[in-house]
Design a protein around this motif. Structure first.
Motif: not given
Length: 86
Positions: A22-48
């Motif tokens: 329901a709130r997806k369109s309101l969220l800030i999205v982090r862009g990544a060039a490839d899947l490994d970068d996206a997973l690295a962002f995800a790892r860091d988000f989870i760590a925080t």
């Protein structure tokens, strides 16, 4: 081509998948060039302490929360050398 990482945190973050959608369109999205970068962002988000809800791929597929968790476990060794991004 951009991978989009959806993550939220804080007291007003969605608690359920339905709230996230329901709130997806309101969220800030982090862009990544490839899947490994996206997973690295995800790892860091989870760590925080944030929740990673999904990663949207350029081909239109979406990797949900469980899929992101599985990929992080599978690809952990490949992500070790990726710098922390947050």
């Amino acid at each position: 081509m951009t991978f989009r990482v959806y993550a939220t945190g804080g007291p007003y973050a969605p608690k359920t998948e339905e709230e996230f959608l329901a709130r997806k369109s309101l969220l800030i999205v982090r862009g990544a060039a490839d899947l490994d970068d996206a997973l690295a962002f995800a790892r860091d988000f989870i760590a925080t302490g944030q929740k990673v809800w999904a990663i949207e791929c350029p081909d239109g597929t979406t990797i949900g929360r469980d899929g992101v968790s599985s990929l992080l476990r599978e690809r952990a060794s490949a992500l070790i050398d990726r710098p922390r991004v947050l």
